[in-house]
Design an enzyme around this catalytic site. Structure first.
Site, PDB file in Angstrom:
ATOM      1  N   MET A 157       0.841  -1.207   0.000  1.00  0.00           N
ATOM      2  CA  MET A 157       0.000   0.000   0.000  1.00  0.00           C
ATOM      3  C   MET A 157       0.873   1.252   0.000  1.00  0.00           C
ATOM      4  O   MET A 157       1.133   1.859   1.032  1.00  0.00           O
ATOM      5  CB  MET A 157      -0.884  -0.057   1.257  1.00  0.00           C
ATOM      6  CG  MET A 157      -1.885   1.059   1.342  1.00  0.00           C
ATOM      7  SD  MET A 157      -3.169   0.819   0.121  1.00  0.00           S
ATOM      8  CE  MET A 157      -4.535   1.509   1.011  1.00  0.00           C
ATOM      9  N   GLY A 158       1.338   1.629  -1.190  1.00  0.00           N
ATOM     10  CA  GLY A 158       2.061   2.894  -1.341  1.00  0.00           C
ATOM     11  C   GLY A 158       1.111   3.906  -1.949  1.00  0.00           C
ATOM     12  O   GLY A 158      -0.117   3.768  -1.838  1.00  0.00           O
ATOM     13  N   ILE A 160       0.277   4.438  -5.017  1.00  0.00           N
ATOM     14  CA  ILE A 160      -0.650   3.907  -6.031  1.00  0.00           C
ATOM     15  C   ILE A 160      -1.767   3.125  -5.340  1.00  0.00           C
ATOM     16  O   ILE A 160      -2.938   3.229  -5.714  1.00  0.00           O
ATOM     17  CB  ILE A 160       0.102   3.031  -7.067  1.00  0.00           C
ATOM     18  CG1 ILE A 160       1.163   3.868  -7.783  1.00  0.00           C
ATOM     19  CG2 ILE A 160      -0.878   2.431  -8.079  1.00  0.00           C
ATOM     20  CD1 ILE A 160       2.048   3.094  -8.758  1.00  0.00           C
ATOM     21  N   ARG A 239       4.730  -6.655 -10.028  1.00  0.00           N
ATOM     22  CA  ARG A 239       5.728  -7.249 -10.922  1.00  0.00           C
ATOM     23  C   ARG A 239       5.428  -8.735 -11.062  1.00  0.00           C
ATOM     24  O   ARG A 239       5.012  -9.390 -10.086  1.00  0.00           O
ATOM     25  CB  ARG A 239       7.144  -7.079 -10.353  1.00  0.00           C
ATOM     26  CG  ARG A 239       7.742  -5.708 -10.563  1.00  0.00           C
ATOM     27  CD  ARG A 239       8.080  -5.440 -12.025  1.00  0.00           C
ATOM     28  NE  ARG A 239       8.691  -4.136 -12.240  1.00  0.00           N
ATOM     29  CZ  ARG A 239       8.043  -3.024 -12.564  1.00  0.00           C
ATOM     30  NH1 ARG A 239       6.733  -3.034 -12.707  1.00  0.00           N
ATOM     31  NH2 ARG A 239       8.700  -1.890 -12.771  1.00  0.00           N
ATOM     32  N   GLU A 268       8.016 -11.915 -19.189  1.00  0.00           N
ATOM     33  CA  GLU A 268       7.443 -10.881 -20.058  1.00  0.00           C
ATOM     34  C   GLU A 268       8.370 -10.687 -21.233  1.00  0.00           C
ATOM     35  O   GLU A 268       9.579 -10.558 -21.005  1.00  0.00           O
ATOM     36  CB  GLU A 268       7.328  -9.553 -19.303  1.00  0.00           C
ATOM     37  CG  GLU A 268       6.047  -9.418 -18.539  1.00  0.00           C
ATOM     38  CD  GLU A 268       5.933  -8.085 -17.782  1.00  0.00           C
ATOM     39  OE1 GLU A 268       6.538  -7.093 -18.212  1.00  0.00           O
ATOM     40  OE2 GLU A 268       5.255  -8.070 -16.763  1.00  0.00           O
ATOM     41  N   HIS A 287       1.468  -5.397 -19.605  1.00  0.00           N
ATOM     42  CA  HIS A 287       2.208  -4.414 -18.792  1.00  0.00           C
ATOM     43  C   HIS A 287       1.952  -2.984 -19.295  1.00  0.00           C
ATOM     44  O   HIS A 287       2.872  -2.285 -19.728  1.00  0.00           O
ATOM     45  CB  HIS A 287       3.714  -4.732 -18.807  1.00  0.00           C
ATOM     46  CG  HIS A 287       4.443  -4.129 -17.634  1.00  0.00           C
ATOM     47  ND1 HIS A 287       5.551  -4.686 -17.064  1.00  0.00           N
ATOM     48  CD2 HIS A 287       4.213  -3.002 -16.918  1.00  0.00           C
ATOM     49  CE1 HIS A 287       5.982  -3.934 -16.061  1.00  0.00           C
ATOM     50  NE2 HIS A 287       5.176  -2.900 -15.953  1.00  0.00           N
TER      51      HIS A 287
HETATM   52  C1  DGY Z   1       6.679   1.125 -13.478  1.00  0.00           C
HETATM   53  O1  DGY Z   1       6.853   2.310 -13.787  1.00  0.00           O
HETATM   54  O2  DGY Z   1       7.452   0.507 -12.746  1.00  0.00           O
HETATM   55  C2  DGY Z   1       5.445   0.455 -13.983  1.00  0.00           C
HETATM   56  O3  DGY Z   1       5.589  -0.916 -14.025  1.00  0.00           O
HETATM   57  C3  DGY Z   1       5.073   0.998 -15.332  1.00  0.00           C
HETATM   58  O4  DGY Z   1       3.868   0.456 -15.758  1.00  0.00           O
END
Ligand code: DGY
Length: 351
Positions: A157-158, A160, A239, A268, A287
């Site tokens: 929980m940062g 974003i 990730r 990926e 992504h």
């Molecule tokens: C980041 O900036 O680390 C994100 O994964 C971009 O989508």
């Protein structure tokens, strides 16, 4: 007359043209424009002369990469995550590293919530029936579920996560979260801290927003999925390697969880024959968390400005190893007052 050379910045891949043009107003740019990935040995060769590096997440940035780059003063990358970068190695080499926090928060939160909403109502599957002219053949078991009165559990929980929680509350959800440490603003954001096991047992939607570190690598393993509700939706916007992909595939196949929606995967890109692509109850996008025109522009400009600052030994705006960021030059009092006067500040009290 001796012409002073401009600092040289190496760009080992494609970057939007308008930002390259901006960068070229300040520095010389040596860019790898081939479609193939720049070979590491070639990059190391180019770095021998370079003052700055625009890194990209497919490159391991470590002591080995920078050891023969005596002029390198800054590395910056257009992403907030920096799991491809050994920050301690750069700190030891005296190279500040700039990332792009802040400018992408709302955009990534929008994508995370778009995945949650699309998955909860099985938008992709339902739309496919209409698109294929099979409206009436749609089976009744792709109903979806309400988000209101459900619980969203955010792991990591940062900033974003907080933006996602605002969207979730607007949909009538309760928001719980797990971090290494409880935040001190739970009342402000109306969120509740939980230990991991309690969060997994409680949440109808589990959303991974954590960075990839030694600690979070494969955190979502077979045990993790067993602790989730069988009806739960699993979302990963952090990730790919935080998740043990084989364990996720098993959990989806065996009905240990209901559905997954992923912006990030391991590996990926996913090869066309990857078993994850054979799973029906899994929505995957490539992504694209920060991938809007405005936000990618902002991230690229922040990266360019970090590089321009760094090659001139000026402070980076956003520096991960802040302890070795370049310092603002000290100003004597006279010059500071002159600057303030120039900016229209009334300094009579200071004179
Ligand atoms: C980041 O900036 O680390 C994100 O994964 C971009 O989508």
């Amino acid at each position: 007359m001796i012409m002073e050379r401009k600092p040289l910045v190496v760009v080992p891949g494609l970057v939007r043209r308008d930002v390259i043009a901006y960068l070229q107003e300040h520095v010389d740019v040596r860019q790898w424009t081939e479609k193939t990935k720049m070979p590491r040995e070639v990059l190391k060769e180019w770095l021998r002369e370079a003052d700055g590096l625009w890194s990209i997440n497919s490159i391991s940035v470590d002591a080995d990469l920078v050891k023969d780059a005596p002029n390198l003063k800054v590395i910056a990358q257009a992403s907030v995550g920096y799991d491809n970068v050994k920050i301690d190695d750069l700190t030891a080499a005296g190279i500040p590293y700039g990332n792009t926090p802040g400018v992408l928060n709302e955009t990534v939160a929008e994508l995370a919530f778009t995945l949650i909403a699309a998955a909860s109502r099985r938008i992709i599957e339902n739309a496919a029936f209409v698109k294929n002219g099979r409206w009436a053949e749609r089976p009744s078991n792709i109903k979806g579920f309400d988000l209101s009165r459900r619980t969203l559990g955010i792991i990591g929980m940062g900033a974003i996560g907080v933006s996602i929680s605002r969207r979730a509350r607007a949909f009538g959800m309760t928001v719980v979260y797990h971090n290494r440490h409880q935040r001190n603003d739970d009342q402000l954001y109306r969120t509740t801290y939980m230990e991991l096991d309690e969060l997994l047992a409680t949440s109808d939607v589990v959303c991974i927003m954590a960075p990839l570190t030694d600690e979070t690598y494969h955190m979502c393993d077979a045990e993790f999925f067993k602790k989730m509700k069988k009806t739960a939706l699993f979302v990963n916007v952090g990730r790919g390697a935080i998740v043990d992909t084989d364990a996720l595939i098993d959990a989806l196949k065996n009905g240990e969880i209901d559905y997954a929606a992923l912006d990030v995967t391991d590996p990926e890109p996913l090869p066309a024959d990857h078993p994850l692509l054979e799973i029906d109850n899994c929505l995957i996008v490539p992504h694209i968390g920060s991938y809007t025109d405005r936000t990618r522009y902002d991230m690229s400009m922040l990266t360019a400005n970090n590089l321009i600052a760094g090659v001139n030994k000026k402070p980076l705006t956003t520096c991960v190893n802040e302890q070795i960021n370049y310092k603002k030059p000290e100003m004597d009092v006279e010059s500071a007052l002159a600057e303030l006067k120039k900016a229209g500040v009334d300094v009579t009290d200071f004179d």
